[in-house]
Enzyme design. Structure first.
Site, mmCIF file in Angstrom:
data_model
loop_
_atom_site.group_PDB
_atom_site.id
_atom_site.type_symbol
_atom_site.label_atom_id
_atom_site.label_comp_id
_atom_site.label_asym_id
_atom_site.label_seq_id
_atom_site.Cartn_x
_atom_site.Cartn_y
_atom_site.Cartn_z
ATOM 1 N N GLU A 230 9.640 -3.692 10.728
ATOM 2 C CA GLU A 230 9.965 -2.366 10.200
ATOM 3 C C GLU A 230 10.392 -1.421 11.310
ATOM 4 O O GLU A 230 9.713 -1.308 12.338
ATOM 5 C CB GLU A 230 8.768 -1.770 9.447
ATOM 6 N N ASP B 195 -0.922 -6.410 -0.315
ATOM 7 C CA ASP B 195 -1.211 -5.736 0.951
ATOM 8 C C ASP B 195 -2.709 -5.566 1.161
ATOM 9 O O ASP B 195 -3.433 -5.175 0.227
ATOM 10 C CB ASP B 195 -0.579 -4.332 0.934
ATOM 11 N N ASP C 166 0.826 -1.204 0.000
ATOM 12 C CA ASP C 166 0.000 0.000 0.000
ATOM 13 C C ASP C 166 0.863 1.257 0.000
ATOM 14 O O ASP C 166 0.359 2.369 -0.074
ATOM 15 C CB ASP C 166 -0.993 0.001 1.164
ATOM 16 N N SER C 167 2.197 1.055 0.022
ATOM 17 C CA SER C 167 3.133 2.165 -0.214
ATOM 18 C C SER C 167 2.915 2.770 -1.589
ATOM 19 O O SER C 167 3.411 3.870 -1.881
ATOM 20 C CB SER C 167 4.578 1.677 -0.073
ATOM 21 N N GLU D 191 -1.041 -5.709 8.752
ATOM 22 C CA GLU D 191 -0.273 -5.144 9.850
ATOM 23 C C GLU D 191 -0.852 -5.549 11.201
ATOM 24 O O GLU D 191 -2.053 -5.810 11.328
ATOM 25 C CB GLU D 191 -0.247 -3.615 9.740
ATOM 26 N N LYS E 224 -0.611 -9.602 2.942
ATOM 27 C CA LYS E 224 0.084 -9.048 4.104
ATOM 28 C C LYS E 224 -0.874 -8.142 4.863
ATOM 29 O O LYS E 224 -1.660 -7.413 4.252
ATOM 30 C CB LYS E 224 1.320 -8.251 3.700
#
Length: 291
Positions: A208, A110, A71-72, A142, A140
């Protein structure tokens, strides 16, 4: 002629996804079982973000074994100030493009902010879209302990999950951009998060902005691979945002980024040369004309 060692020779040979992860073009997609086997034999491997078919094809041909459709993309390609505004529709479109542009790499999509926080059922619904509509091989999300149940249901439903702890960019409004895991209490929480995602069935975990010593400890404790980004050299794998790594981003980049080329400068010079040729009347010439 320089003699190569057996290890160097093996590294240069294309991989079929069985013996080594990093290598040339293979005959099948890398799987999460290949990732687990790499951990067992102590092989380190690279991961890059990818957001479109053409760029992904370059990385695939170079032998990158795992690509993250992060999502970057919100920051790098869509013009958002953070990853928070990115939608599941956008992630589905971008992920599908990356899948179409590759044949060997394991593609991880993501789950964007708001697509899994409500609970396991929402997470399964969102992940299913990425798997069915985009064709990703894994997703992925978080969060450590707080995402335990989401990860468990996805894995039980047959969807491999890469977890993400430490700095979680989707939580930027709550935690800001700062190193995570400093201090005894924070370090113990990060260890609990790491064990929680492993226990839930995640096949790998991104660490991270975590102190290098703590990331090394997590890597030793877990039997699943750790993927570092700003987490020191001892993780099992390393990931970078490709626009940072190739110098396209411009401006300041995080300390942990190594820039391998200034692609922004290369592209800028080429664009200026094209514009000068057009303005000066030297392009197109006879060889560029159709008759």
């Amino acid at each position: 002629m320089t003699q190569l060692t057996a290890a160097q020779t093996a590294q240069k040979k294309p991989s079929d996804g069985g013996r080594t992860l990093y290598g040339g073009k293979g005959t099948r997609r890398i799987t999460v079982r290949d990732i687990a086997a790499a951990k067992e034999r102590g092989e380190k491997w690279p991961m890059l973000t990818a957001y479109d078919a053409m760029t992904a094809s370059v990385f695939d041909e170079a032998g990158i074994p795992v690509m993250l459709v992060g999502d970057s993309a919100g920051n790098c390609h869509l013009g958002y100030e953070s990853t928070v505004p990115v939608t599941l529709d956008e992630m589905t479109m971008l992920s599908a493009a990356v899948v179409r542009g590759t044949s060997r790499a394991l593609i991880v999509g993501d789950l964007p902010f708001g697509s899994y926080q409500e609970g396991p059922v929402q997470a399964l619904r969102s992940a299913t879209r990425l798997v069915k509509e985009a064709g990703v091989q894994a997703v992925k999300l978080e969060g450590g302990e707080r995402s335990h149940e989401q990860i468990r249901l996805l894995v039980e439903s047959g969807i491999p999950v890469m977890a993400h702890i430490g700095l979680t960019p989707q939580s930027v409004n709550a935690m800001g951009y700062r190193v995570q895991g400093r201090g005894e209490e924070a370090a113990q929480q990060l260890l609990r998060d790491a064990k929680a995602v492993q226990d839930a069935g995640a096949f790998a975990v991104v660490l991270e902005l975590v102190p290098a010593e703590l990331a090394a400890e997590v890597t030793r404790v877990l039997h699943i691979p750790t993927v570092g980004i700003g987490a020191g050299p001892e993780t099992d794998a390393q990931v970078l945002v490709w626009t940072d790594m190739l110098g396209l981003t411009g401006g300041r980049v995080p300390k942990f980024v190594k820039q391998y080329v200034n692609l922004r400068e290369v592209m800028g010079d080429a664009v200026k040369a094209f514009a000068d040729d057009v303005v000066g009347g030297t392009f197109p010439q006879e060889e560029h004309s159709v008759h």
